[in-house]
Write a protein that holds these residues in place. Structure first.
Motif: not given
Length: 320
Positions: A33-34, A37-38, A40-41, A318
């Motif tokens: 999950t982390q 998120e990274d 996606g950023y 995603k």
């Protein structure tokens, strides 16, 4: 946030996840999950950066690890060829493409060098091979060299030789991949000289049909094996966000996965050379069919499928 600060802030965590992934399923899911998120950023603010490609690869690995740790029993053999190997190939497709282009370029170099210098063919293939082939051509059996010996022993011998060559290419990667490329280039030049020998005698078309019966698989595997050496060298020279020694270890792991995945390809190619190529006077339609099936497999499994699998896992990451 600037890219340098983004990397500095998260680098230690990424290295820990990459080098020491948690065996616990819940923690593995948290790491995944982390990473997503990274990722996606990074895709939003640094879409063409190396760190984005790194995070994409790591997220795919974690997703695959979660998949493999489901409660259902999974056949490791199937998992390796369905997921592990294609994803490994997907990470290095640019290297494979470059090796393929180099091989083709030097194949033509060998062909036109033989055309310009009559002694070039003998220098590359040896007097015995050339003399034997010329005798076969005179007797009306240009590819009689493939009909010598016992089919089974020929199959085993060729298979062992090609697998050992592949492992040699892999091992030569420790010298920054230079020796791997050198040997592959020489192989391309030899093939070019070989083809000219038959083209000059009017057997060009038959030569391609005959040699590529087994050569489509064999030569493709040789090129991919050489690429594993380049992968090792590239990992050492361009470690990215990882420590150099860690990047080298990862490159070696990827290389050995690919080599292991090539063993069945070498087995089938050697089988065709030992049992099928000797009947090169078979109907052209049959020869072309074998050639096309081999080509479809190589392009499908080593080019198209890895890209599609990586894209599907990225989409799934995603959504997750």
């Amino acid at each position: 946030m600037r890219e340098a600060l983004f990397i500095k802030k998260n680098k230690e965590r990424w290295e820990r996840i990459s080098q020491q992934p948690s065996p616990d399923t819940d923690e593995m899911a948290s790491e995944f999950t982390q990473l997503v998120e990274d990722l996606g950023y990074a895709k939003s603010y640094y879409p063409y950066s190396k760190v984005t490609r790194f995070l994409n690869a790591e997220a795919s690995k974690r997703y695959l690890s979660i998949y493999k740790n489901r409660r259902e029993e999974t056949n490791r053999f199937v998992t390796f060829f369905k997921y592990d190997l294609p994803l490994t190939i997907a990470r290095h497709q640019l290297v494979l493409l470059i090796c393929f282009l180099l091989f083709m370029i030097f194949l033509f170099v060998g062909f036109f060098s033989a055309k310009a210098d009559e002694s070039f063919v003998r220098n590359m293939l040896g007097d015995f091979y050339v003399n034997t082939t010329e005798q076969n051509i005179e007797s009306g059996n240009p590819f009689g060299i493939y009909q010598t010996g016992n089919s089974f022993l020929m199959w085993i011998g060729i298979m062992i030789n090609n697998v050992s060559v592949a492992f040699r290419y892999f091992g030569e990667g420790i010298f920054l991949g230079v020796l791997s490329v050198k040997d592959m280039v020489e192989e391309g030049i030899r093939l070019g000289a070989f083809e000219y020998m038959f083209f000059s005698k009017g057997y060009g078309g038959l030569s391609i049909l005959t040699v590529m019966l087994h050569g489509t698989l064999e030569l493709s595997a040789i090129i991919i094996a050489a690429a594993t050496g380049v992968i090792i060298g590239k990992s050492w020279l361009f470690p990215g966000t990882l420590k150099r020694i860690t990047a080298l270890k990862n490159g070696a792991k990827d290389g050995i996965k690919i080599i292991i995945g090539l063993v069945p390809v070498f087995m089938i190619a050697a089988f065709v050379e030992g049992f099928v190529t000797r009947y090169y006077r078979m109907p052209a339609a049959l020869s072309i069919s074998i050639l096309i099936l081999s080509l479809v497999f190589i392009v499908g499994y080593f080019v198209i499928y890895p890209v599609r699998l990586q894209k599907s896992l990225t989409r799934a990451a995603k959504i997750k």
